[in-house]
Design an enzyme around this catalytic site. Structure first.
Site, mmCIF file in Angstrom:
data_model
loop_
_atom_site.group_PDB
_atom_site.id
_atom_site.type_symbol
_atom_site.label_atom_id
_atom_site.label_comp_id
_atom_site.label_asym_id
_atom_site.label_seq_id
_atom_site.Cartn_x
_atom_site.Cartn_y
_atom_site.Cartn_z
ATOM 1 N N SER A 190 34.829 30.692 19.698
ATOM 2 C CA SER A 190 35.312 29.778 18.524
ATOM 3 C C SER A 190 37.078 29.494 18.521
ATOM 4 C CB SER A 190 35.249 30.669 17.243
ATOM 5 O OG SER A 190 35.865 30.250 16.157
ATOM 6 N N HIS A 220 33.039 26.349 19.900
ATOM 7 C CA HIS A 220 32.791 26.484 18.240
ATOM 8 C C HIS A 220 34.050 25.930 17.460
ATOM 9 C CE1 HIS A 220 30.578 27.820 14.681
ATOM 10 N NE2 HIS A 220 31.473 28.493 14.177
ATOM 11 N N ASP A 249 36.022 25.510 13.882
ATOM 12 C CA ASP A 249 35.735 25.922 12.539
ATOM 13 C C ASP A 249 36.432 25.224 11.634
ATOM 14 O OD1 ASP A 249 33.957 28.393 12.489
ATOM 15 O OD2 ASP A 249 35.404 29.380 13.578
ATOM 16 N N MET A 272 37.508 24.385 8.078
ATOM 17 C CA MET A 272 37.628 25.102 6.368
ATOM 18 C C MET A 272 38.803 24.053 5.800
ATOM 19 S SD MET A 272 38.159 28.992 7.507
ATOM 20 C CE MET A 272 37.379 29.535 9.023
ATOM 21 N N HIS A 276 31.418 23.589 12.796
ATOM 22 C CA HIS A 276 30.998 24.594 11.605
ATOM 23 C C HIS A 276 31.683 23.991 10.403
ATOM 24 C CE1 HIS A 276 30.652 28.880 9.971
ATOM 25 N NE2 HIS A 276 30.010 28.106 9.179
ATOM 26 N N MET A 336 32.831 24.441 6.793
ATOM 27 C CA MET A 336 32.736 25.229 5.575
ATOM 28 C C MET A 336 33.729 24.550 4.685
ATOM 29 S SD MET A 336 33.594 28.781 8.108
ATOM 30 C CE MET A 336 34.149 27.595 9.128
ATOM 31 N N MET A 396 25.639 33.742 9.042
ATOM 32 C CA MET A 396 27.158 34.345 9.248
ATOM 33 C C MET A 396 27.113 35.837 9.012
ATOM 34 S SD MET A 396 29.112 31.792 9.679
ATOM 35 C CE MET A 396 30.427 33.081 9.474
ATOM 36 N N ASP A 447 27.578 34.408 14.031
ATOM 37 C CA ASP A 447 29.075 33.801 13.905
ATOM 38 C C ASP A 447 29.776 35.054 12.772
ATOM 39 O OD1 ASP A 447 31.703 32.874 13.705
ATOM 40 O OD2 ASP A 447 31.036 31.206 12.909
HETATM 41 C C1 DX5 Z 1 34.819 32.609 10.382
HETATM 42 C C2 DX5 Z 1 34.345 31.518 11.459
HETATM 43 C C3 DX5 Z 1 33.875 32.296 12.660
HETATM 44 C C4 DX5 Z 1 35.519 33.029 13.295
HETATM 45 C C5 DX5 Z 1 34.765 34.192 14.074
HETATM 46 O O1 DX5 Z 1 34.773 31.965 9.144
HETATM 47 O O2 DX5 Z 1 33.172 31.134 11.108
HETATM 48 O O3 DX5 Z 1 33.557 31.123 13.750
HETATM 49 O O4 DX5 Z 1 36.066 32.180 13.942
HETATM 50 O O5 DX5 Z 1 35.945 35.052 14.569
HETATM 51 P P1 DX5 Z 1 35.662 36.417 15.047
HETATM 52 O O6 DX5 Z 1 34.598 36.251 16.273
HETATM 53 O O7 DX5 Z 1 37.053 36.825 15.249
HETATM 54 O O8 DX5 Z 1 35.088 37.255 13.930
HETATM 55 ZN ZN ZN Z 2 32.088 29.712 12.520
#
Ligand code: DX5
Ligand code: ZN
Length: 216
Positions: free
Chosen positions: A6, A31, A33, A35, A64, A66, A135, A173
């Site tokens: 990620s 990956h 993220d 947001m 992903h 969010m 998650m 994740d």
């Molecule tokens: C959290 C993200 C993850 C995050 C995971 O909302 O969806 O993908 O990057 O990070 P680690 O591996 O540090 O928990």
């Molecule tokens: Zn994620």
């Protein structure tokens, strides 16, 4: 088994350099993220960044989302060059329509649930998915602790997959490190997202190898 680094924990001021380093270890999947500050209390990157990294890597770009209004954004990420688009069930009024919109665009469709959403809520959509993301932290931030309750959801999905011969991939994740990855693998996870365990490690190559060892 696949490790999906990620980029959330990367240094965004030199993203391409950081990704090349991880690719040199063997990464073929990233990956991303996304947001929006509404669905989760944090903001990250959008299609502009996906388009830029698309030009720099042949690896799978797994986005992903969010975000509060993912349906509106599906074409943005399709056009930016995403390969996998994962939507949160909690953000969708018409999950089947949204999944179909991703697939019609020729992309792989993922559906994700937050820790508070029961796994059974996925049942109506299981026939139409390429990936299911469980998650194992509250979405929003990297570097949080793994929630072991998520493993029961993985086991439920793995059992369903065995019983029906479904072809979707089970992804996890949040809080993945060699110890939690091993537990997740035993439960049935096939795709492991890891951010801080790779990017924040003092020796990234060692961190990559330790994780790969754990999921083998
Ligand atoms: C959290 C993200 C993850 C995050 C995971 O909302 O969806 O993908 O990057 O990070 P680690 O591996 O540090 O928990
Ligand atoms: Zn994620």
């Amino acid at each position: 088994m696949r490790l999906a680094p990620s980029i959330l924990s990367a240094d965004f001021s030199q993203l391409a350099v950081e990704m090349k380093e991880i690719e040199s270890f063997g990464a073929d999947w990233f990956h991303v993220d996304v947001m929006d500050g509404h669905f989760v209390p944090n903001m990250t990157v959008g299609p502009v960044v996906v388009r830029s990294i698309r030009a720099r890597t042949a690896a799978v770009l797994d986005c992903h989302l969010m975000v509060k209004d993912p349906v509106k954004m599906i074409p943005w990420f399709v056009n930016a060059g995403a390969d996998v688009i994962t939507l949160h069930l909690e953000a969708l009024e018409d999950p089947i329509g949204a999944i179909e919109a991703v697939r019609r665009a020729g992309k792989k469709a993922g559906l994700s649930i937050k820790p508070s959403t029961p796994v059974e809520a996925l049942t109506p959509y299981l026939a139409n998915l390429d990936l299911i993301l469980i998650m194992s932290v509250e979405p929003g931030f990297g570097g949080q602790g793994f929630m072991p309750e998520s493993l029961a959801k993985v086991k439920w999905l793995a059992q369903h997959k065995r019983a029906t011969g479904a072809s979707w991939v089970i992804q996890i994740d949040g809080g993945i490190n060699p110890t939690t990855a091993m537990a997740a693998r035993v439960a049935g996870v096939e795709n492991f997202v890891a951010g801080s365990a790779i990017f924040s490690a003092p020796d990234r190559k060692k961190a990559w190898n330790d994780l790969m060892e754990a999921i083998r």
